[in-house]
Design a protein around this motif. Structure first.
Motif, short mmCIF file in Angstrom:
data_model
loop_
_atom_site.label_atom_id
_atom_site.label_comp_id
_atom_site.label_asym_id
_atom_site.label_seq_id
_atom_site.Cartn_x
_atom_site.Cartn_y
_atom_site.Cartn_z
N GLU A 112 0.82 -1.22 0.00
CA GLU A 112 0.00 0.00 0.00
C GLU A 112 0.85 1.26 0.00
O GLU A 112 0.34 2.34 -0.31
N ASP A 113 2.10 1.16 0.38
CA ASP A 113 3.00 2.31 0.30
C ASP A 113 4.44 1.80 0.35
O ASP A 113 4.70 0.67 0.77
N VAL A 114 5.35 2.64 -0.10
CA VAL A 114 6.77 2.30 -0.18
C VAL A 114 7.56 3.47 0.37
O VAL A 114 7.28 4.63 0.01
N SER A 115 8.53 3.20 1.24
CA SER A 115 9.37 4.29 1.74
C SER A 115 10.74 4.22 1.08
O SER A 115 11.28 3.14 0.81
N ILE A 116 11.28 5.41 0.79
CA ILE A 116 12.64 5.51 0.29
C ILE A 116 13.45 6.26 1.33
O ILE A 116 12.95 7.18 1.99
N ALA A 117 14.70 5.86 1.50
CA ALA A 117 15.55 6.47 2.53
C ALA A 117 16.90 6.81 1.93
O ALA A 117 17.46 6.04 1.15
N GLN A 118 17.42 7.97 2.31
CA GLN A 118 18.72 8.39 1.84
C GLN A 118 19.81 7.82 2.74
O GLN A 118 19.76 7.98 3.96
N GLN A 119 20.77 7.17 2.13
CA GLN A 119 21.85 6.56 2.87
C GLN A 119 22.99 7.56 3.08
O GLN A 119 23.03 8.63 2.48
N ARG A 120 23.93 7.18 3.91
CA ARG A 120 25.08 8.06 4.18
C ARG A 120 25.91 8.27 2.92
O ARG A 120 26.63 9.26 2.80
N GLY A 129 24.63 8.90 0.12
CA GLY A 129 23.87 9.80 -0.75
C GLY A 129 22.85 9.08 -1.60
O GLY A 129 21.96 9.72 -2.17
N ASP A 130 22.97 7.75 -1.74
CA ASP A 130 22.01 6.98 -2.53
C ASP A 130 20.67 6.91 -1.80
O ASP A 130 20.60 6.94 -0.57
N TRP A 131 19.61 6.76 -2.60
CA TRP A 131 18.27 6.56 -2.05
C TRP A 131 17.86 5.11 -2.33
O TRP A 131 17.91 4.67 -3.47
N LEU A 132 17.48 4.40 -1.27
CA LEU A 132 17.06 3.01 -1.41
C LEU A 132 15.65 2.82 -0.88
O LEU A 132 15.23 3.52 0.05
N VAL A 133 14.92 1.88 -1.48
CA VAL A 133 13.65 1.45 -0.91
C VAL A 133 13.99 0.59 0.31
O VAL A 133 14.68 -0.42 0.19
N ASP A 134 13.53 1.03 1.50
CA ASP A 134 13.92 0.27 2.70
C ASP A 134 12.74 -0.36 3.43
O ASP A 134 12.92 -1.35 4.14
N GLN A 135 11.53 0.19 3.26
CA GLN A 135 10.38 -0.35 3.97
C GLN A 135 9.15 -0.39 3.06
O GLN A 135 9.03 0.40 2.12
N LEU A 136 8.26 -1.32 3.38
CA LEU A 136 6.99 -1.43 2.67
C LEU A 136 5.86 -1.39 3.68
O LEU A 136 5.93 -2.06 4.72
N PHE A 137 4.85 -0.59 3.40
CA PHE A 137 3.63 -0.60 4.20
C PHE A 137 2.66 -1.54 3.50
O PHE A 137 2.26 -1.29 2.36
N VAL A 138 2.31 -2.64 4.16
CA VAL A 138 1.54 -3.69 3.50
C VAL A 138 0.29 -4.04 4.30
O VAL A 138 0.16 -3.70 5.48
N ARG A 139 -0.63 -4.69 3.62
CA ARG A 139 -1.88 -5.15 4.25
C ARG A 139 -2.03 -6.63 4.03
O ARG A 139 -1.91 -7.12 2.90
N ARG A 140 -2.29 -7.34 5.14
CA ARG A 140 -2.54 -8.77 5.02
C ARG A 140 -3.92 -9.00 4.43
O ARG A 140 -4.84 -8.21 4.65
N ARG A 141 -4.06 -10.08 3.74
CA ARG A 141 -5.37 -10.46 3.21
C ARG A 141 -6.20 -11.04 4.36
O ARG A 141 -5.73 -11.91 5.10
N SER A 142 -7.43 -10.56 4.50
CA SER A 142 -8.27 -11.03 5.59
C SER A 142 -8.59 -12.51 5.44
O SER A 142 -8.87 -13.00 4.35
N ALA A 143 -8.54 -13.21 6.56
CA ALA A 143 -8.87 -14.64 6.53
C ALA A 143 -10.35 -14.88 6.30
O ALA A 143 -10.77 -15.98 5.94
N ARG A 144 -11.15 -13.84 6.48
CA ARG A 144 -12.60 -13.99 6.37
C ARG A 144 -13.12 -13.74 4.95
O ARG A 144 -14.29 -13.87 4.68
N GLY A 145 -12.25 -13.36 4.06
CA GLY A 145 -12.73 -13.13 2.69
C GLY A 145 -11.95 -12.01 2.03
O GLY A 145 -11.06 -11.40 2.62
N SER A 146 -12.32 -11.71 0.80
CA SER A 146 -11.58 -10.71 0.04
C SER A 146 -12.46 -9.56 -0.42
O SER A 146 -12.09 -8.81 -1.30
N GLY A 147 -13.64 -9.41 0.16
CA GLY A 147 -14.55 -8.34 -0.23
C GLY A 147 -14.04 -7.00 0.22
O GLY A 147 -13.08 -6.89 0.99
#
Length: 444
Positions: A112-120, A122-140
């Motif tokens: 659902e979202d992606v974070s980029i972080a600047q390293q020492r 100077g490079d920018w890397l994707v370091d974290q992901l904001f994610v959502r688990r699929r509900s066990a009760r369904g996909s509606g």
């Protein structure tokens, strides 16, 4: 991994980019990353929309500060239109809504979202992901699972793409975009991703976006839709735009879609299809503001105040005898918007008609239409038949859409200037045309 600066990309959408002295350069529309088989994806630049609705590439090496509130650049921006390379991925356009597996074996999640972080370094890397688990009760839609933030190496198959990725988070990030701007985003994506976005849009929003896309993209999307859905979208489009689109489809496919449309909506489109594309009849829209002679100025102002009405059509009210649907009764004249503002609201529009306005026959050429619009500084012209019934209206934007090259929405300013220069008078010695001497990089 230590990082001095981190920002989530979805929050960057629409963020203003400034140069060092505080002048606005444009707005962030996406982040370009290189997704590698091993190691964290590296962010290499921003896709920035600059004036003129052009999307350009701003390398992160030219960014001195980035957060969710503003982006500061060095001030130098390459004005060449952004073209995505094979090894590049767009975070908002392609990674959001992607389903991936957690490496610990605990199941599938949606990004659902992606974070980029600047390293020492100077490079920018994707370091974290904001994610959502699929509900066990369904996909509606109301069975959404829990959310969590995980390191990028906690997921696998980030480079893999599903056939049914979805586009909910992408559209949420772009929800405040105008249809023309969203069309720019969609045009630069692959065919599969376009179809996922089209499936996620409601009929009205999709119709607005289609009207802003080049013809080849329109045909690709409509051909990929279920036929019933395609017919529903065509019904919502302006009749002239729907007719233009059907002109580009195979005859059998166009006939099938017309038969699936509501008869009343299809009737206007069928009528427009009878005219050649390069005539006033082929250019006109059948839905201008039409009133009867006894209607009041207050009614006229209420009609042209409608938000969905294009500015060119809002400039004039067309007054006719009944019936008030095209083809109407006898055409009486036009009421100009500025004149309406100067008269009492209770007065009848017939009391202040311009009965000498120029008009067109449906077989008038594009050249005739262009000359009349230019000669009399008009935004719209009525199209009448032999009995002086109003058939429709040609607006200046209809003409521009026709005389500009088919791919003008994807053209850069230099190319459009060159096209304009071809039809302009030759410059005298010692003079220059606008845009002469322009370079790919300019001071922003």
């Amino acid at each position: 991994m230590s990082a001095s600066t981190r920002v989530f990309v979805a929050r960057l959408a629409g963020t203003v980019v400034f140069d060092p002295i505080g002048d606005q350069v444009g707005r962030v529309r996406d982040v370009v990353v290189l997704v590698r088989a091993k190691g964290a994806p590296r962010a290499v630049g921003l896709v920035v929309e600059v004036p003129g609705r052009r999307r350009v590439f701003l390398p992160l090496t030219r960014v001195t500060s980035v957060d969710a509130g503003q982006v500061i650049s060095t001030g130098l921006v390459n004005l060449r239109r952004f073209e995505q390379r094979a090894m590049e991925s767009l975070v908002l356009g392609e990674l959001l809504d992607r389903r991936v597996q957690l490496t610990d074996g605990s199941g599938e999640v949606t990004i659902e979202d992606v974070s980029i972080a600047q390293q020492r370094t100077g490079d920018w890397l994707v370091d974290q992901l904001f994610v959502r688990r699929r509900s066990a009760r369904g996909s509606g839609p109301f069975r959404r699972g829990s959310t969590l933030t995980v390191p990028v190496d906690a997921v696998q198959d980030l480079t893999s793409r599903q056939a049914d990725q979805g586009a909910a988070r992408l559209l949420e990030a772009y929800q405040d975009m105008r249809a023309a701007d969203l069309a720019d985003v969609i045009r630069d994506l692959g065919t599969a991703r376009r179809m996922e976005i089209a499936a996620a849009l409601d009929d009205e929003r999709l119709a607005d976006v289609l009207e802003e896309l080049p013809e080849d993209a329109q045909v690709s999307i409509v051909s990929g839709l279920d036929r019933d859905r395609a017919a529903d979208v065509l019904e919502v489009m302006e009749p002239d735009d729907a007719a233009d689109l059907l002109h580009e489809l195979p005859q059998e496919q166009a006939a099938q879609l017309l038969n699936l449309m509501e008869p009343e909506e299809a009737a206007d489109v069928r009528r427009l299809l009878e005219y050649a594309e390069d005539t006033a009849g082929g250019l006109m829209t059948t839905e201008p503001v039409i009133l009867g002679a006894d209607d009041t100025i207050a009614t006229a102002l209420a009609q042209i105040r409608r938000k969905e009405l294009p500015p060119a059509l809002a400039s004039l009210v067309f007054v006719v005898r009944p019936p008030l649907e095209t083809p109407t009764g006898r055409f009486l004249g036009v009421a100009h918007f500025q004149r309406l503002l100067r008269e009492p609201p209770h007065a009848a529009v017939a009391s202040m008609l311009d009965t000498e306005t120029e008009w067109l026959t449906p077989d008038a050429s594009v050249g005739q239409v262009t000359r009349l619009l230019a000669a009399y500084d008009l935004l719209a012209l009525p199209v009448l038949d032999a009995q002086r019934r109003l058939l429709g209206v040609v607006t200046v934007d209809d003409v521009l859409d026709h005389i500009l090259p088919d791919d003008w929405r994807g053209s850069d300013d230099e190319r459009l200037e060159a096209i304009a220069a071809q039809s302009a008078p030759a410059a005298r010695p010692g003079t220059s045309r606008p845009g002469q001497g322009r370079r790919g990089a300019a001071r922003a």
